[in-house]
Design a protein around this motif. Sequence first.
Motif, PDB file in Angstrom:
ATOM      1  N   SER A 144      -3.017   9.504  10.444  1.00  0.00           N
ATOM      2  CA  SER A 144      -2.739   8.971   9.110  1.00  0.00           C
ATOM      3  C   SER A 144      -1.788   7.779   9.172  1.00  0.00           C
ATOM      4  O   SER A 144      -1.989   6.769   8.492  1.00  0.00           O
ATOM      5  CB  SER A 144      -2.142  10.073   8.230  1.00  0.00           C
ATOM      6  OG  SER A 144      -1.829   9.583   6.946  1.00  0.00           O
ATOM      7  N   GLU A 183      -2.790   0.096  10.074  1.00  0.00           N
ATOM      8  CA  GLU A 183      -3.951  -0.779  10.254  1.00  0.00           C
ATOM      9  C   GLU A 183      -4.389  -1.367   8.916  1.00  0.00           C
ATOM     10  O   GLU A 183      -4.674  -2.570   8.807  1.00  0.00           O
ATOM     11  CB  GLU A 183      -5.093  -0.006  10.901  1.00  0.00           C
ATOM     12  CG  GLU A 183      -6.329  -0.865  11.172  1.00  0.00           C
ATOM     13  CD  GLU A 183      -7.459  -0.091  11.827  1.00  0.00           C
ATOM     14  OE1 GLU A 183      -8.553  -0.670  11.974  1.00  0.00           O
ATOM     15  OE2 GLU A 183      -7.242   1.088  12.179  1.00  0.00           O
ATOM     16  N   ASP A 184      -4.445  -0.517   7.887  1.00  0.00           N
ATOM     17  CA  ASP A 184      -4.839  -0.989   6.555  1.00  0.00           C
ATOM     18  C   ASP A 184      -3.833  -2.020   6.033  1.00  0.00           C
ATOM     19  O   ASP A 184      -4.232  -3.032   5.430  1.00  0.00           O
ATOM     20  CB  ASP A 184      -4.929   0.184   5.584  1.00  0.00           C
ATOM     21  CG  ASP A 184      -6.117   1.091   5.862  1.00  0.00           C
ATOM     22  OD1 ASP A 184      -7.001   0.680   6.649  1.00  0.00           O
ATOM     23  OD2 ASP A 184      -6.142   2.213   5.305  1.00  0.00           O
ATOM     24  N   ARG A 185      -2.549  -1.753   6.243  1.00  0.00           N
ATOM     25  CA  ARG A 185      -1.519  -2.682   5.768  1.00  0.00           C
ATOM     26  C   ARG A 185      -1.601  -4.012   6.498  1.00  0.00           C
ATOM     27  O   ARG A 185      -1.481  -5.084   5.884  1.00  0.00           O
ATOM     28  CB  ARG A 185      -0.133  -2.065   5.948  1.00  0.00           C
ATOM     29  CG  ARG A 185       1.003  -2.905   5.350  1.00  0.00           C
ATOM     30  CD  ARG A 185       2.328  -2.183   5.463  1.00  0.00           C
ATOM     31  NE  ARG A 185       2.686  -1.929   6.847  1.00  0.00           N
ATOM     32  CZ  ARG A 185       3.660  -1.087   7.219  1.00  0.00           C
ATOM     33  NH1 ARG A 185       4.343  -0.409   6.298  1.00  0.00           N
ATOM     34  NH2 ARG A 185       3.938  -0.908   8.484  1.00  0.00           N
ATOM     35  N   LYS A 228      -3.644   4.797  10.584  1.00  0.00           N
ATOM     36  CA  LYS A 228      -4.567   4.244   9.584  1.00  0.00           C
ATOM     37  C   LYS A 228      -3.807   3.420   8.548  1.00  0.00           C
ATOM     38  O   LYS A 228      -4.250   2.330   8.162  1.00  0.00           O
ATOM     39  CB  LYS A 228      -5.339   5.365   8.902  1.00  0.00           C
ATOM     40  CG  LYS A 228      -6.336   4.884   7.843  1.00  0.00           C
ATOM     41  CD  LYS A 228      -7.105   6.063   7.250  1.00  0.00           C
ATOM     42  CE  LYS A 228      -8.125   5.584   6.223  1.00  0.00           C
ATOM     43  NZ  LYS A 228      -7.478   4.903   5.071  1.00  0.00           N
ATOM     44  N   MET A 229      -2.666   3.931   8.079  1.00  0.00           N
ATOM     45  CA  MET A 229      -1.873   3.186   7.096  1.00  0.00           C
ATOM     46  C   MET A 229      -1.456   1.834   7.653  1.00  0.00           C
ATOM     47  O   MET A 229      -1.582   0.802   6.979  1.00  0.00           O
ATOM     48  CB  MET A 229      -0.634   3.987   6.696  1.00  0.00           C
ATOM     49  CG  MET A 229       0.216   3.337   5.593  1.00  0.00           C
ATOM     50  SD  MET A 229       1.342   2.001   6.142  1.00  0.00           S
ATOM     51  CE  MET A 229       2.529   2.932   7.121  1.00  0.00           C
ATOM     52  N   THR A 266      -4.248  -5.330   7.858  1.00  0.00           N
ATOM     53  CA  THR A 266      -5.452  -6.017   7.389  1.00  0.00           C
ATOM     54  C   THR A 266      -5.221  -6.656   6.026  1.00  0.00           C
ATOM     55  O   THR A 266      -5.596  -7.813   5.783  1.00  0.00           O
ATOM     56  CB  THR A 266      -6.639  -5.023   7.310  1.00  0.00           C
ATOM     57  OG1 THR A 266      -6.876  -4.478   8.611  1.00  0.00           O
ATOM     58  CG2 THR A 266      -7.890  -5.711   6.808  1.00  0.00           C
ATOM     59  N   GLN A 267      -4.575  -5.905   5.138  1.00  0.00           N
ATOM     60  CA  GLN A 267      -4.293  -6.413   3.797  1.00  0.00           C
ATOM     61  C   GLN A 267      -3.325  -7.595   3.853  1.00  0.00           C
ATOM     62  O   GLN A 267      -3.509  -8.589   3.150  1.00  0.00           O
ATOM     63  CB  GLN A 267      -3.707  -5.295   2.941  1.00  0.00           C
ATOM     64  CG  GLN A 267      -3.392  -5.720   1.506  1.00  0.00           C
ATOM     65  CD  GLN A 267      -2.752  -4.597   0.694  1.00  0.00           C
ATOM     66  OE1 GLN A 267      -2.845  -3.425   1.055  1.00  0.00           O
ATOM     67  NE2 GLN A 267      -2.101  -4.958  -0.398  1.00  0.00           N
ATOM     68  N   PRO A 308       0.803  -1.222   0.000  1.00  0.00           N
ATOM     69  CA  PRO A 308       0.000   0.000   0.000  1.00  0.00           C
ATOM     70  C   PRO A 308       0.835   1.270   0.000  1.00  0.00           C
ATOM     71  O   PRO A 308       0.319   2.347  -0.286  1.00  0.00           O
ATOM     72  CB  PRO A 308      -0.822  -0.125   1.294  1.00  0.00           C
ATOM     73  CG  PRO A 308      -0.001  -1.002   2.175  1.00  0.00           C
ATOM     74  CD  PRO A 308       0.685  -1.976   1.254  1.00  0.00           C
TER      75      PRO A 308
END
Length: 515
Positions: free
Chosen positions: A173, A179-181, A176-177, A183-184, A157
């Motif tokens: 920010s 957490e998104d990473r 969030k990055m 999850t991915q 990401p």
Amino acid sequence: MKTKLLLLFLCISAITYAQKTDPIIEGMIKEANENSQLENLAHELTDLIGPRLVGTPQMQHANEWAVAKYSEWGIPARNEKWGEWRGWERGITHIDMVYPRVQSLRGTQLAWNPSTSKEGVTAELVVLPSNVKDEAGFKNWLPTVKGKIVLISMLQPTGRPDYNWEEFATEESFAKMKEDRDTQTKAWRDNMKAMGHNSRTLPAALEEAGAVGIVTSNWSRGFGVNKIFSARTEKIPTVDLELEDYGMLYRLVNSGNKPQINIVAQSKDLGKMPTFNTIAEIKGSEKPDEYVILSAHFDSWDGGTGATDNGTGTLVMMEAMRILKKYYPNPKRTILVGHWGSEEQGLNGSRAFVEDHPEIVAGVQASFNQDNGTGRVVRLSGGGFLHSYDYLSRWLNAVPKDITQHIETTFPGAPARGGSDYASFQAAGAPAFSLSSLNWSYWNYTWHTNRDTYDKIIFDDVRNNAILTAILTYMASEDPEKTSRVKSVLPVDSRTGEPRVWPSPRSPNRKGGLD
């Protein structure tokens, strides 16, 4: 009482004065600082010879170069064969996007991969399916890769390392990055598990299904840096692309633009190649059957030129030997240096030496190993030997304080179970120690990467490490006492509740890639 304190002070002062004025130590320090050969050795090893993958002509060139260098310095040296390996030589790799536009891409063929033709392979790219339910579903999808080149790494990401986010992003920010990473990444791993494969088995399955090429991107969490290892395919090309180009191709596939690339990956299969350890010795004058061993692995992966893994360890040991020969040509004990082969595939060279030379292992006074990067030595453990403090602290006391002030010691410590070549000697009960260095972003930027090159070497730190190694070797050689091999009682293993046991010697793989 005052008389005793005065005598103690005079004794300490005398010892300190003797250490400061030892002509051998003074000479070695002066030589290291005023006549260093490190820069030239590094240039020849990394720029001229280059990476030293086991089984390649470059590895053999390095063995021959080291013997010649030692001979120049008046130190007898030899290349000692310990096994055979699949021979391979890297050629030109060129990777280009040819549709929907033309762009040359940054990447390389992975080790031991077969050659393409001069024209290479041109094909459309596809990505792995997402949300695979089970192995049957993946097998149903597999026929779609026929005639295609498959991207098999996760789309990252972000191409910015975390320290860059920490400096510039808002806390929200950055959180969030991450957490998104996370999850991915979890979804990717779960999907791979559902396929019934991992990164080692997947390429072979795709090759069998008719794919004509594999593209990976093993990002190392730094700008422009990837880990470069070996291929898992037998006939089709496998290349690793830097994150920026890999991400562009992945996004083009996802947006339906059907990108195509051309892979030209030239290489040579050289059949069976001999593998060597390079050994050099300064013979002991009083106790020739007792040894102080300088230790560093000589081989590397070949994404870069092996500068910090383990070019710098090699340089430390070569420079220390050169200095010792000049200022301490008649040591009490034999000083032996081992430049081990195939450490990267499982400590094979050092394990072979330990297995083949029990008489040397039995006579080891001490062994000093350096492996983990270009930084100054900052950690020294007693390796699990109960009385290691007694002699290591005595030897360290002779080293200049501007070097030892950075070193944290741990006694008695614990034996290694792998990691680097000192573990081969510790497993056999020989007192071997790791000169562990400051990392200089080693794990992300140079360890096994495409950026492990000459420009990453910090010569001031390497010079200090050569001085440290030379003085420790001198002190160990001169020590009137033989070092104790009594092992400490190891702590309880938290997983089993049982006391840990000392590692056992392991036999090397003497026929790598030839099965």
